[in-house]
Design a protein around this motif. Structure first.
Motif, PDB file in Angstrom:
ATOM      1  N   UNK A 126     -11.134 -11.975   5.654  1.00 54.81           N
ATOM      2  CA  UNK A 126     -11.138 -10.514   5.673  1.00 54.81           C
ATOM      3  C   UNK A 126     -10.423 -10.007   4.424  1.00 54.81           C
ATOM      4  N   UNK A 127     -10.761  -8.796   4.024  1.00 46.01           N
ATOM      5  CA  UNK A 127     -10.031  -8.149   2.946  1.00 46.01           C
ATOM      6  C   UNK A 127      -8.793  -7.524   3.572  1.00 46.01           C
ATOM      7  N   UNK A 128      -7.670  -8.247   3.500  1.00 46.42           N
ATOM      8  CA  UNK A 128      -6.489  -7.906   4.284  1.00 46.42           C
ATOM      9  C   UNK A 128      -5.726  -6.711   3.745  1.00 46.42           C
ATOM     10  N   UNK A 129      -5.737  -6.489   2.424  1.00 49.26           N
ATOM     11  CA  UNK A 129      -4.942  -5.396   1.866  1.00 49.26           C
ATOM     12  C   UNK A 129      -5.443  -5.063   0.468  1.00 49.26           C
ATOM     13  N   UNK A 130      -5.225  -3.798   0.078  1.00 51.83           N
ATOM     14  CA  UNK A 130      -5.496  -3.345  -1.279  1.00 51.83           C
ATOM     15  C   UNK A 130      -4.394  -2.407  -1.721  1.00 51.83           C
ATOM     16  N   UNK A 131      -4.118  -2.394  -3.012  1.00 47.94           N
ATOM     17  CA  UNK A 131      -3.164  -1.429  -3.554  1.00 47.94           C
ATOM     18  C   UNK A 131      -3.912  -0.146  -3.912  1.00 47.94           C
ATOM     19  N   UNK A 132      -3.218   0.977  -3.938  1.00 47.19           N
ATOM     20  CA  UNK A 132      -3.844   2.191  -4.468  1.00 47.19           C
ATOM     21  C   UNK A 132      -4.221   1.965  -5.927  1.00 47.19           C
ATOM     22  N   UNK A 133      -5.320   2.564  -6.394  1.00 48.03           N
ATOM     23  CA  UNK A 133      -5.708   2.372  -7.797  1.00 48.03           C
ATOM     24  C   UNK A 133      -4.686   2.980  -8.745  1.00 48.03           C
TER      25      UNK A 133
ATOM     26  N   UNK B 214      -1.878 -19.501  -1.542  1.00 49.68           N
ATOM     27  CA  UNK B 214      -1.693 -19.773  -0.109  1.00 49.68           C
ATOM     28  C   UNK B 214      -0.603 -18.858   0.436  1.00 49.68           C
ATOM     29  N   UNK B 215      -0.878 -18.296   1.602  1.00 47.70           N
ATOM     30  CA  UNK B 215       0.080 -17.454   2.305  1.00 47.70           C
ATOM     31  C   UNK B 215       0.241 -17.980   3.718  1.00 47.70           C
ATOM     32  N   UNK B 216       1.476 -18.261   4.099  1.00 48.20           N
ATOM     33  CA  UNK B 216       1.747 -18.787   5.447  1.00 48.20           C
ATOM     34  C   UNK B 216       0.918 -20.032   5.742  1.00 48.20           C
ATOM     35  N   UNK B 217       0.728 -20.855   4.721  1.00 49.74           N
ATOM     36  CA  UNK B 217       0.025 -22.111   4.901  1.00 49.74           C
ATOM     37  C   UNK B 217      -1.489 -22.009   4.898  1.00 49.74           C
ATOM     38  N   UNK B 218      -2.040 -20.801   4.739  1.00 44.94           N
ATOM     39  CA  UNK B 218      -3.491 -20.634   4.733  1.00 44.94           C
ATOM     40  C   UNK B 218      -3.950 -20.098   3.377  1.00 44.94           C
ATOM     41  N   UNK B 219      -5.175 -20.459   2.955  1.00 50.71           N
ATOM     42  CA  UNK B 219      -5.639 -19.996   1.645  1.00 50.71           C
ATOM     43  C   UNK B 219      -5.830 -18.490   1.606  1.00 50.71           C
ATOM     44  N   UNK B 220      -5.621 -17.928   0.426  1.00 49.09           N
ATOM     45  CA  UNK B 220      -5.832 -16.510   0.176  1.00 49.09           C
ATOM     46  C   UNK B 220      -6.363 -16.348  -1.239  1.00 49.09           C
ATOM     47  N   UNK B 221      -7.083 -15.272  -1.473  1.00 48.45           N
ATOM     48  CA  UNK B 221      -7.673 -15.013  -2.775  1.00 48.45           C
ATOM     49  C   UNK B 221      -7.263 -13.612  -3.222  1.00 48.45           C
ATOM     50  N   UNK B 222      -6.810 -13.499  -4.460  1.00 49.68           N
ATOM     51  CA  UNK B 222      -6.428 -12.211  -5.031  1.00 49.68           C
ATOM     52  C   UNK B 222      -7.442 -11.848  -6.109  1.00 49.68           C
TER      53      UNK B 222
ATOM     54  N   UNK C 124       4.319  -7.878  -7.832  1.00 45.53           N
ATOM     55  CA  UNK C 124       3.913  -7.377  -6.528  1.00 45.53           C
ATOM     56  C   UNK C 124       4.240  -8.398  -5.447  1.00 45.53           C
ATOM     57  N   UNK C 125       4.740  -7.886  -4.308  1.00 49.36           N
ATOM     58  CA  UNK C 125       4.958  -8.702  -3.119  1.00 49.36           C
ATOM     59  C   UNK C 125       3.906  -8.354  -2.071  1.00 49.36           C
ATOM     60  N   UNK C 126       3.615  -9.338  -1.203  1.00 48.74           N
ATOM     61  CA  UNK C 126       2.725  -9.081  -0.077  1.00 48.74           C
ATOM     62  C   UNK C 126       3.413  -9.566   1.189  1.00 48.74           C
ATOM     63  N   UNK C 127       3.607  -8.675   2.142  1.00 45.15           N
ATOM     64  CA  UNK C 127       4.252  -9.029   3.406  1.00 45.15           C
ATOM     65  C   UNK C 127       3.790  -8.060   4.478  1.00 45.15           C
ATOM     66  N   UNK C 128       3.591  -8.568   5.688  1.00 47.09           N
ATOM     67  CA  UNK C 128       3.201  -7.742   6.837  1.00 47.09           C
ATOM     68  C   UNK C 128       1.942  -6.931   6.546  1.00 47.09           C
ATOM     69  N   UNK C 129       1.022  -7.525   5.783  1.00 48.11           N
ATOM     70  CA  UNK C 129      -0.254  -6.874   5.525  1.00 48.11           C
ATOM     71  C   UNK C 129      -0.217  -5.763   4.501  1.00 48.11           C
ATOM     72  N   UNK C 130       0.887  -5.671   3.730  1.00 45.81           N
ATOM     73  CA  UNK C 130       1.037  -4.561   2.788  1.00 45.81           C
ATOM     74  C   UNK C 130       1.528  -5.085   1.442  1.00 45.81           C
ATOM     75  N   UNK C 131       0.958  -4.540   0.345  1.00 42.51           N
ATOM     76  CA  UNK C 131       1.478  -4.795  -0.993  1.00 42.51           C
ATOM     77  C   UNK C 131       2.652  -3.859  -1.278  1.00 42.51           C
TER      78      UNK C 131
END
Length: 387
Positions: free
Chosen positions: A235-242, A203-211, A284-291
């Motif tokens: 939506x697929x909110x963010x991805x890390x570079x491979x 959960x992020x900001x009280x809403x479900x999320x899937x990694x 890894x951290x996730x904030x402001x739409x970025x890993x």
């Protein structure tokens, strides 16, 4: 599902075994204690897994639910907590299965029939999912991979699509109705597929999320985050570079934990790069739409390509962020790693009598870990008192 559970109930046989963890309290405990089982284990699932939740909520096990409070003044929160499924660990092999739970400071073991545990394990892979894959389950939400593919390296268990299914509320009605379910699918992009790793729900900001883990080319892999917006759409909110693996036969990135490891108030993601070799533990951290990569440390092992074992577990500690329990490189010892500062720091290391292979799981009580269970390559199960 109710018919299946009824059949399983008829197959279930319960035998309470003596507790083996130790005497109450830490005195007299050795670092590693064998758990006596009449079979060699070949699979293991920890609390929160599909199998553990199915067993705990099936109504088949007397130990699976804490007794409801008899106090009429008990608060709603207390009532909810008292009726929540008791955390259990489930192991099984060719000779049957066993459910492990805490009874005070002691470990309680209950045997279950082979056919029953096979039924629970089979439900891990939903209809239409990638064969042999496992879904993540959290309340009404489930997530799993579909669209099996041999593209981009052809590693086992890959999928082209992440499928998200959510049960919707069903109003009170005089006639029986099917529970409405919404389904949404997400693709990682033209040059990527989803790697053969089970997704995780948080959960992020009280809403479900899937990694989930993505694959790009023969050796590249990274993280992808699917988030649910305020409008209910995924939506697929963010991805890390491979990140490149060590060679063409290397394993993709492995998720090993999602929790508030730093105490920042939001979950962070622990992963192993180049698993089962000179693996590097990453946070890894996730904030402001970025890993962003907070820190990393080499010397740990994760599951190999195609291996479904959960080789790590968060270790909750009262008054401080959880640690992470995972095997060191070579799997011959169990490490307790603190991620509080962002950069992993090893707090303790416990030698194992055989390499870790089938899983690592934690049993807790009162918000603090009590016992860490490790499934070994030789089929044994051992218990390590949480430090």
């Amino acid at each position: 599902m109710s018919d299946r559970r009824a059949v399983l109930a008829a197959l279930l046989s319960l035998i309470a075994l003596p507790a083996i963890a130790a005497e109450d309290g830490p005195q007299g405990r050795s670092q590693v204690e064998p758990v006596t089982l009449p079979f060699a284990i070949k699979a293991m699932r920890g609390p929160g897994s599909d199998v553990a939740l199915a067993v705990a909520t099936s109504g088949l096990l007397p130990l699976a639910r804490a007794p409801a409070s008899a106090d009429p003044k008990a608060t709603a929160s207390h009532s909810t907590a008292s009726t929540a499924p008791t955390p259990v660990v489930v192991v099984w092999g060719e000779g049957g299965g066993a459910v492990l739970s805490l009874d005070g400071h002691r470990l309680r073991t209950t045997l279950i029939g082979a056919e029953a545990i096979e039924g629970f394990a089979a439900a891990e892979t939903p209809r239409g999912a990638v064969p042999g894959s496992r879904r993540a389950l959290d309340g009404p939400l489930s997530a799993y991979l579909t669209g099996p593919t041999r593209a981009l390296g052809g590693a086992p268990g890959q999928g082209t699509v992440l499928t998200l299914r959510e049960r919707q509320p069903l109003g009170v009605t005089a006639e029986p109705k099917a529970v409405p379910v919404t389904t949404q699918t997400l693709a990682p992009g033209e040059d990527r597929v989803f790697a053969g790793r089970a997704p995780w729900i948080t959960r992020l900001d009280g809403r479900p999320a899937v990694v989930a883990v993505t694959a790009q080319g023969a050796t590249g892999s990274g993280l992808a985050l699917a988030a649910k917006g305020k409008d209910g759409a995924w939506t697929l909110a963010a991805q890390t570079p491979p990140q490149a693996g060590k060679d063409a036969d290397g394993a993709p990135l492995a998720l090993v934990g999602i929790a508030d490891f730093t105490g920042a108030g939001q979950p962070q993601i622990a992963a192993i790069r180049s698993p089962d070799g000179a693996g590097v533990l990453q946070l890894w951290r996730f904030a402001d739409g970025v890993f962003s990569l907070a820190g990393e440390r080499p010397g740990y092992a994760g599951p190999a390509a195609g291996e479904g074992a959960d080789l790590a577990a968060a270790v909750p500690r009262t008054g401080t962020p959880p640690d992470l329990a995972l095997p060191v490189a070579g799997r011959g010892a169990l490490a307790l790693v603190s991620l509080k500062g962002g950069t992993p720091e090893e707090r303790a290391r416990v030698p194992l009598p055989a390499p870790a292979a089938h899983g690592i799981a934690v049993l807790e009580a009162g918000g603090s870990a009590k016992i860490i269970l490790v499934g070994l390559a030789d089929g044994r199960l051992v218990a390590v008192p949480a430090p």
